[in-house]
Write an enzyme that holds these catalytic residues in place. Structure first.
Site, PDB file in Angstrom:
ATOM      1  N   CYS A   2     102.775 104.812  -0.172  1.00  0.00           N
ATOM      2  CA  CYS A   2     104.128 104.359  -0.501  1.00  0.00           C
ATOM      3  C   CYS A   2     104.508 105.005  -1.845  1.00  0.00           C
ATOM      4  O   CYS A   2     103.837 105.893  -2.342  1.00  0.00           O
ATOM      5  CB  CYS A   2     104.266 102.863  -0.538  1.00  0.00           C
TER       6      CYS A   2
ATOM      7  N   ARG B  77     108.525  92.034   2.374  1.00  0.00           N
ATOM      8  CA  ARG B  77     107.145  92.256   2.804  1.00  0.00           C
ATOM      9  C   ARG B  77     106.193  91.316   2.078  1.00  0.00           C
ATOM     10  O   ARG B  77     105.162  90.946   2.606  1.00  0.00           O
ATOM     11  CB  ARG B  77     106.709  93.697   2.488  1.00  0.00           C
TER      12      ARG B  77
ATOM     13  N   ARG C 204      97.760 107.319  -2.596  1.00  0.00           N
ATOM     14  CA  ARG C 204      96.918 106.309  -1.936  1.00  0.00           C
ATOM     15  C   ARG C 204      95.787 106.962  -1.119  1.00  0.00           C
ATOM     16  O   ARG C 204      95.729 106.827   0.091  1.00  0.00           O
ATOM     17  CB  ARG C 204      97.749 105.377  -1.043  1.00  0.00           C
TER      18      ARG C 204
ATOM     19  N   ASP D 182     100.473  95.102 -10.230  1.00  0.00           N
ATOM     20  CA  ASP D 182     101.550  94.559  -9.385  1.00  0.00           C
ATOM     21  C   ASP D 182     102.588  93.781 -10.193  1.00  0.00           C
ATOM     22  O   ASP D 182     103.661  93.478  -9.664  1.00  0.00           O
ATOM     23  CB  ASP D 182     100.979  93.660  -8.291  1.00  0.00           C
TER      24      ASP D 182
ATOM     25  N   LYS E 114      99.292  87.341  -0.480  1.00  0.00           N
ATOM     26  CA  LYS E 114      99.433  88.420   0.510  1.00  0.00           C
ATOM     27  C   LYS E 114      98.166  89.278   0.521  1.00  0.00           C
ATOM     28  O   LYS E 114      97.624  89.590   1.575  1.00  0.00           O
ATOM     29  CB  LYS E 114     100.630  89.288   0.148  1.00  0.00           C
ATOM     30  N   ASN E 115      97.665  89.621  -0.688  1.00  0.00           N
ATOM     31  CA  ASN E 115      96.547  90.566  -0.751  1.00  0.00           C
ATOM     32  C   ASN E 115      95.188  89.942  -0.508  1.00  0.00           C
ATOM     33  O   ASN E 115      94.176  90.642  -0.537  1.00  0.00           O
ATOM     34  CB  ASN E 115      96.592  91.315  -2.090  1.00  0.00           C
TER      35      ASN E 115
END
Ligand code: EPZ
Length: 442
Positions: free
Chosen positions: A118, A398, A123, A306, A22-23
């Site tokens: 989030c 997500r 952030r 993560d 994803k990243n």
């Protein structure tokens, strides 16, 4: 309301094919903006996850043609026409801020709002903005928007105060079309940065040094299209390995780059997990879990933030006390309260969580506070006595492709309950009540 219903007590067995990261996919999708030739870009190994669909919407709102089918994305940026991303779209995902670099490089202007912070911290984006200004952008605030504009970016020598992944990506995507040379010191070293460099070079850029703390970019006139395969997702791989370990099962993750998980493998082995390393796979075999002294999250190649929450779930089952220090994000312990509802014994002091292992986890109703916390709660549910209901699973969708269906294939008793299903291309509706889930006694 959609949720996962998890019946604990079943050891997972089997193997998982891990899709693209994803990243890595998110910045590379943004980099498609830089393509000014007639042909489209083709990206392979793309997972069917919420963030991909959201990024697709954002790029389409700028005028790109983007289509997705069978894990392949086609992106055509010939019709790029707008330089404004709506506040509504910006709110949906943090990584929308890494549109700024390629937009300034291609159009010389971009209007965005501050990305939603989030629940893992505020952030900030100061490093992004400082670096873009160094490359010749003028940046100001206007009616709640951040506006950046430039008559033309020019190469610069930039020192990042912190090896920010997003800031490194934004500056890299701006510098490739800047006039002259750029050096980024204290750059992030994540594998996703290497993937972005390789993608940009496939488009005709001249970038060197990704994977080290110094990036060197030689600006070029224009970039073209290419076909590119995204690297596998090391965080998804680590999550499934931890699912195997927490249930005392045997799980293999395939299609990965084992070296991307060196720090994770080392820490899991320290926790008593027996792992086997293959050419493009990693396997968890049985092992007796034990506490680790201290687990500290760090920028790559350190232990990834993560996987902090899935590892915490695992350590609640290990004999002894483990200290987890979250040194990357300011507020990434929101899953602690949820794990404590399941009888986990954890106390938090600032950025350190003390985990008293070997609690008998008990099924409960819990809520995912972010995507990785959600994954951690599913792992805890797999090992808990009784049934766990994990709410707010949109966070999980997500970043994890069909987590429930993948876990079911490994023998987990997990189902998705509630109205909306994720965009599951070609997936049949599965029986949605626990009684119908086949029993695989541990
Ligand atoms: C990327 O976020 C990832 N997201 C995150 O993954 C990941 O946790 C993080 O990198 C660290 O590896 C994507 O790639 C889409 P950072 P990013 O900038 O770029 C501070 C997931 O679950 N900072 O490296 O936002 C910041 O506050 C997500 O997949 C500044 O102070 O991470 C944080 O404390 C979560 N100023 C630290 O740096 C800035 O301008 C790391 O942030 C930028 C960052």
């Amino acid at each position: 309301m959609t949720c996962f219903i998890v019946e604990g007590g079943y050891a997972l067995e089997g193997s998982v094919e891990v899709k693209g990261a994803k990243n890595s996919m998110l910045p590379i999708m943004a980099a498609a903006i830089l393509n000014s030739d007639k042909r489209e870009i083709e990206l392979e190994n793309i997972p069917d996850i919420g963030d991909m669909h959201m990024k697709k919407k954002i790029l389409q709102s700028l005028g790109l043609q983007v289509s997705y089918a069978s894990n392949v994305l086609h992106l055509d940026s010939r019709e790029l026409c707008s330089h404004t991303i709506s506040a509504a779209l910006m709110k949906e995902m943090r990584s929308s801020i890494i549109i700024m670099g390629p937009m300034l490089a291609r159009l010389g202007k971009v209007r965005v709002t501050y990305p939603g912070g989030c629940s893992i911290g505020p952030r900030p984006i100061d490093l992004h903005l400082k670096g873009l200004e160094a490359l010749g952008a003028r940046i100001w605030e206007e009616k709640g928007f951040i506006v950046a504009s430039t008559p033309g970016l020019r190469g610069a020598e930039i020192h990042l105060d912190y090896p920010s992944v997003g800031a490194t990506e934004n500056l890299l995507m701006a510098a490739v079309l800047a006039r002259g040379n750029t050096v980024v010191h204290n750059a992030a070293r994540e594998p996703e940065i290497v993937d972005l460099q390789n993608f940009l070079n496939a488009m005709g850029a001249q970038v060197r040094g990704a994977g080290t703390e110094t990036l060197r970019i030689k600006g070029v006139e224009a970039l073209g299209s290419c076909r590119y395969r995204i690297i596998p997702d090391r965080i998804v791989a680590g999550t499934y390995l931890m699912a195997g370990a927490i249930t005392g099962g045997r799980v293999t993750v395939r299609g990965i780059i084992p070296s991307h998980l060196d720090a994770v493998v080392a820490k899991m082995q320290e926790a008593g997990v027996v792992l086997e390393v293959g050419e493009d796979s990693l396997s968890v075999l049985n092992g007796r879990l034990k506490a680790v002294g201290t687990l500290r999250t760090l920028p790559y190649p350190g232990f990834p933030t993560d996987l902090q929450s899935p590892m915490m779930a695992l350590l609640t089952r290990a004999g002894g006390r483990s200290n987890i220090v979250e040194s990357v994000f300011e507020a990434r312990f929101k899953h602690v309260e949820e794990l404590k509802r399941m009888n986990a014994r954890i106390s938090v002091e600032g950025r350190t969580a003390l985990v008293e292992g070997c609690a008998v986890l008990k099924g409960a109703v819990v809520s995912a506070t972010d995507l990785r916390a959600g994954a951690a709660l599913v792992l805890a549910g797999l090992a808990a006595e009784g049934t766990t209901i994990v709410k707010e699973i949109r966070h999980i969708d997500r970043g994890y492709e069909y987590l429930d269906l993948t876990m079911q294939k490994l023998g987990a008793h997990i189902i998705r309950s509630g109205e909306e299903q994720p965009a599951q291309a070609g997936q049949q509706n599965v029986a949605w009540n626990v009684a119908d889930v086949p029993s695989h006694p541990a």
